[in-house]
Each structure stands twice: as C-alpha cells, then as structure tokens.
Motif scaffolding. Structure first.
Motif, PDB file in Angstrom:
ATOM      1  N   SER A 110       0.833  -1.210   0.000  1.00  0.00           N
ATOM      2  CA  SER A 110       0.000   0.000   0.000  1.00  0.00           C
ATOM      3  C   SER A 110       0.864   1.255   0.000  1.00  0.00           C
ATOM      4  N   GLU A 114       1.163   4.166  -2.855  1.00  0.00           N
ATOM      5  CA  GLU A 114       1.026   5.578  -2.512  1.00  0.00           C
ATOM      6  C   GLU A 114       2.180   6.400  -3.078  1.00  0.00           C
ATOM      7  N   GLN A 117       1.219   7.130  -6.333  1.00  0.00           N
ATOM      8  CA  GLN A 117      -0.101   7.742  -6.394  1.00  0.00           C
ATOM      9  C   GLN A 117      -1.056   6.934  -7.268  1.00  0.00           C
ATOM     10  N   PHE A 119      -3.983   3.484  -7.081  1.00  0.00           N
ATOM     11  CA  PHE A 119      -4.780   2.626  -6.239  1.00  0.00           C
ATOM     12  C   PHE A 119      -4.311   1.179  -6.343  1.00  0.00           C
ATOM     13  N   TRP A 123      -9.466  -1.154  -5.572  1.00  0.00           N
ATOM     14  CA  TRP A 123      -9.940   0.231  -5.522  1.00  0.00           C
ATOM     15  C   TRP A 123      -9.909   0.877  -6.895  1.00  0.00           C
ATOM     16  N   GLU A 124      -8.916   0.559  -7.696  1.00  0.00           N
ATOM     17  CA  GLU A 124      -8.857   1.109  -9.058  1.00  0.00           C
ATOM     18  C   GLU A 124     -10.036   0.606  -9.890  1.00  0.00           C
ATOM     19  N   ALA A 127     -13.165   2.438  -8.831  1.00  0.00           N
ATOM     20  CA  ALA A 127     -13.213   3.798  -9.377  1.00  0.00           C
ATOM     21  C   ALA A 127     -13.624   3.776 -10.841  1.00  0.00           C
ATOM     22  N   ARG A 214     -13.069   9.933  -7.852  1.00  0.00           N
ATOM     23  CA  ARG A 214     -11.729   9.557  -7.375  1.00  0.00           C
ATOM     24  C   ARG A 214     -11.347  10.298  -6.101  1.00  0.00           C
ATOM     25  N   VAL A 218     -10.309   8.245  -2.864  1.00  0.00           N
ATOM     26  CA  VAL A 218      -8.992   8.450  -2.244  1.00  0.00           C
ATOM     27  C   VAL A 218      -9.154   8.683  -0.748  1.00  0.00           C
ATOM     28  N   TYR A 221     -10.218   5.397   0.915  1.00  0.00           N
ATOM     29  CA  TYR A 221      -9.091   4.463   0.907  1.00  0.00           C
ATOM     30  C   TYR A 221      -8.098   4.805   2.014  1.00  0.00           C
ATOM     31  N   ARG A 222      -7.802   6.080   2.155  1.00  0.00           N
ATOM     32  CA  ARG A 222      -6.849   6.487   3.185  1.00  0.00           C
ATOM     33  C   ARG A 222      -7.425   6.312   4.577  1.00  0.00           C
ATOM     34  N   TRP A 251      -4.072  11.174  -9.558  1.00  0.00           N
ATOM     35  CA  TRP A 251      -4.276   9.729  -9.527  1.00  0.00           C
ATOM     36  C   TRP A 251      -4.650   9.224 -10.908  1.00  0.00           C
TER      37      TRP A 251
END
Length: 266
Positions: A110, A114, A117, A119, A123-124, A127, A214, A218, A221-222, A251
């Motif tokens: 992860s 990051e 930048q 996912f 998660w990608e 999105a 997104r 984001v 996700y964070r 992103w």
C-alpha cells in the motif's frame, strides 16, 4: 500508442484467461521499456507517465465490465506491486538510517502504491466502474440495452433483481450487487446506495453524475489505511530520495492525469 487487447471470453464466465492476458502484456511492456526505466536524465514525472501508460493501463483498460473476483485482484496486485517496486529504484524500502533497528525494511504494498499515487487493484477497478456508471447515467437513452440487461428480468430467471421498494433482491446479478457495494463505498450520505436505480432519476442523478469519484475514493481508501494502522501518504513520501521532490501527477484515470503539478495529493 494504444493497442486493443481484445477480450478472452470463457464458456463458464471465468475471468482468469482475461486477467492472465493482461498480466502478460504488462510484463512484456515493462521488458520492452527496461532501458528507459533506468535511464538517467529522465524526469520522474515523465517516467511515471510512461509507467502508467505502458504497464498500468493494460492491466485495467476496459476492465469495468468484467465481474470482479478477489483472486483476480490478488494476481493483479502482486504483479503491479512487483513492477512498482522495481520502478521505485530503491525507494520502496526504509534505509538503515531511517529504520529504528538500523536495517533495510521493505515498505508495504500500500505504501508503494502511494509513492506512485495509484490505487491497489480492487480500488482502481471500483473507481473505473463508478466512472463508467456515471457516463451511463448522463446518457441513459444511449444505454437502454445495457440497463435492461442489468436491471431487468429474463424469462428464465426466478425473480426480479429489483424489488417493488427499489432495493436489490437476493436474485440480483453480480454486476448489480457490485454497483450497490460501489455506491456504498463512496460514503455519500445523500445517495441511496441500496436503491441503485435512483442514480438515473432526479434528484439523485444530478448528485451522482457530478460527484468527484476519485477524490471521494482516495479519502475513503486512506481512511481504511489509517484504520488498519498503515502509514499514510505523508509518511510514505518522506522516504523518497533526497533532493527536490519529483513532479506529481494526479491519480491514474483522472481527467487531469496528464497535467503535471508540483504539489502532493492531499
């Protein structure tokens, strides 16, 4: 340069052949560009854009319509993490002077994502699916067949996917259940996630088609990373090599992804 990968359909509905093909293309593209990745004098921002186009894009391009399986996301994540670590060229670990015990220590996947930048796969894909549904909600008249397939009922099915109250039933197809999960993950209080048809009617439609998908993901996700006790972006960026901070891009997949900027995503 773009190349259409085609789609590998399986009689059982399995997505493994399609994912395997995407992984093979990403690895091949990495090998083709192997000299470029380590060429001196190339700006970090330019190198990253090529990585997104040549390696990341083949993994996800047009994947919105595929049914999601956890195993596929794991496979995509392993390949992406391995290539991302190579791309980071030593930034994917803590150096002895940065570690409390004086050892080299690998960053988590992860944290590596990051640094670039991007996912992780689950998660990608979420999105991309939501952005896809946004485009459909903007022009529902052009997508009547698709909407009838996802929300309608065929004669051989045992019951309707949508109940009289507008909520998804136990007989809903995987794509419809996935849409409900994706809407719920946005965490938007004014969206009725368990009534997916509402995104095609006012006032929910006006809200949904204008959501910054997104940006919201984001944030969520964070929040999940923080709940798991994983290092936030600010800590991950601190282990970047000494010198001026490299130019950052937005992103992957954002409409502004081709615009370079020197600020970190907050």
């Amino acid at each position: 340069v773009c190349k259409y990968l085609g789609s590998l359909l399986h009689h059982s509905g399995a997505t493994s052949p399609e994912v395997s093909n995407r992984i093979a293309v990403a690895k091949r593209n990495w090998a083709i560009m192997r000299k470029f990745w380590f060429t001196r004098g190339v700006a970090a921002s330019q190198r990253r854009l090529v990585f997104l186009a040549m390696v990341v894009s083949p993994l996800y391009s047009g994947i919105e319509t595929l049914q999601t399986h956890d195993g596929d996301n794991v496979r995509l994540g392993r390949v992406l993490a391995a290539l991302a670590r190579k791309f980071c060229q030593g930034r994917a670990c803590l150096k002895p002077h940065e570690d409390a015990h004086g050892h080299h220590r690998s960053l988590s996947n992860s944290a590596v994502f990051e640094l670039l930048q991007i996912f992780p796969p689950a998660w990608e894909r979420r999105a991309r699916r939501l952005l896809w549904w946004q485009s459909i909600a903007r022009h529902p008249g052009d997508n009547v067949s698709l909407l009838a397939t996802v929300f309608g009922q065929y004669g051989w099915e045992n019951g309707p996917p949508i109940g009289v109250d507008g909520r998804v039933t136990a007989l809903a197809n995987p794509w419809l259940r996935e849409l409900v999960e994706d809407l719920d993950k946005l965490g938007e209080p004014n969206l009725v996630a368990d009534q997916p048809l509402s995104i095609f009617f006012h006032p929910c439609k006006d809200l949904f088609v204008n959501l910054p998908i997104r940006t919201l993901l984001v944030r969520k996700y964070r929040e999940e990373l923080a709940a798991l006790g994983l290092a936030p972006v600010e800590n991950a960026d601190e282990v970047a090599p000494v010198g001026p901070a490299p130019l950052r891009c937005d992103w992957i997949g954002d409409r502004k992804s081709t615009r370079l900027n020197s600020s970190h995503v907050s």
